[in-house]
Design an enzyme around this catalytic site. Structure first.
Site, mmCIF file in Angstrom:
data_model
loop_
_atom_site.group_PDB
_atom_site.id
_atom_site.type_symbol
_atom_site.label_atom_id
_atom_site.label_comp_id
_atom_site.label_asym_id
_atom_site.label_seq_id
_atom_site.Cartn_x
_atom_site.Cartn_y
_atom_site.Cartn_z
ATOM 1 N N THR A 38 0.829 -1.204 0.000
ATOM 2 C CA THR A 38 0.000 0.000 0.000
ATOM 3 C C THR A 38 0.862 1.252 0.000
ATOM 4 O OG1 THR A 38 -2.045 0.980 0.848
ATOM 5 C CG2 THR A 38 -0.379 0.384 2.490
ATOM 6 N N CYS A 46 -2.874 -3.534 -2.388
ATOM 7 C CA CYS A 46 -3.363 -4.741 -1.709
ATOM 8 C C CYS A 46 -3.297 -5.959 -2.627
ATOM 9 C CB CYS A 46 -4.786 -4.539 -1.174
ATOM 10 S SG CYS A 46 -4.865 -3.193 0.015
#
Lengths: 209, 76
Positions: free
Chosen positions: A72, A165
């Site tokens: 992320t 992700c």
């Protein structure tokens, strides 16, 4: 709920502070505490992550860290909440705690009139098909750290440098994109804290102390 | 011989992956020591050992997927 605001922090420094509080909460020297911050730009890779999910960095620092989940991005304008909370039923609560964080995020966005929801396939906070918030936690001595990041008004371009992700083709959005008005980050911090308090009252996963 | 097993995680969450062992075979473990880090989709967590003793055998290797209730290690 006890909380501290680190302002715009270096990822490593915020991590050091989290781990200090994990020890204190585990030992009973501190109550549960919520750490709120924005980070200077950084890309992090969780335990289930892969460096293959980073296409370029444009000199943004990359760190491997001890949370669940994949890759992320964090940067100014993204609100990050690190709840350092003791779990009531230990291992059994780990995944309920992830749901708790999603509930907090959904409650927070509802304060701006945004109807967010869970996505059955993927954890995190979603508005229609776009992801607005990410979660990923670490647990030591049954005390949580890491937590949740919600995009208020960050530069979203660095999300295109990564596969966020690990999800193929995921759309990333922000509160300001959705609400078409300027969002005050300090006001957002207060609202997020209020959401933590409101949802904590309902949660069974957290030690009440 | 005491067996350290993967604890229940939550409804619908049946397995986790071994990230790494904090100890190696032959090490002395105290009850409560965090012995292994595991990861699921969005959580990385440490499993504390329920017994004191010697870490006799690591059953689940780093990278292995372990189901709830399956043996992680044997303590002597």
């Amino acid at each position: 709920m006890k909380h501290i605001d680190l302002g715009i922090s270096e990822y490593r420094e915020a991590y050091r502070i989290q781990r200090e509080f994990v020890d204190k909460v585990a030992n009973g020297e501190s109550d549960n505490i919520l750490i709120i911050t924005e980070h200077k730009s950084v890309i992090t890779i969780g335990r289930k992550g892969s460096a293959d999910h980073i296409f370029k960095t444009e000199d943004i620092e990359v760190l491997n860290i001890d949370r669940g989940g994949d890759v992320t991005y964090h940067g100014p304008g993204q609100l990050v909440a690190y709840p350092i909370f003791k779990l009531e039923n230990e291992a059994k609560d780990i995944h309920n705690f992830l749901k708790f964080l999603e509930d907090v995020g959904i409650n927070f966005l509802s304060r701006y009139g945004i109807a967010a929801q869970r996505n059955p396939g993927f954890r995190g906070i979603w508005v229609k098909d776009a992801k607005i918030g990410s979660i990923g936690i670490g647990v030591k001595k049954w005390v949580t750290y890491h937590g949740m990041a919600i995009n208020i008004n960050p530069d979203l371009r660095p999300f295109s440098f990564i596969k966020p992700c690990g999800i193929e083709g995921v759309k990333i959005t922000s509160l300001e994109n959705l609400s078409n008005e300027k969002i005050d980050i300090n006001d957002a911090k207060h609202k997020l804290k209020d959401s933590f308090e409101e949802i904590s009252l309902l949660a069974e996963t957290i030690c009440k102390r | 011989m005491p067996e350290l097993k993967l604890p229940e995680l939550a409804e619908g969450v049946n397995e986790a992956v071994v990230s790494f062992w904090h100890f190696k075979e032959g090490d002395t473990i105290k009850e409560g020591d965090e012995i292994v880090e595991m990861a699921t989709d969005k959580a990385a967590f440490n499993v504390p050992c329920k017994f004191s003793g010697i870490l006799k055998k690591i059953v689940a290797q780093e990278g292995d997927t372990v189901k709830v209730g399956q043996i992680l290690a044997i303590i002597e």
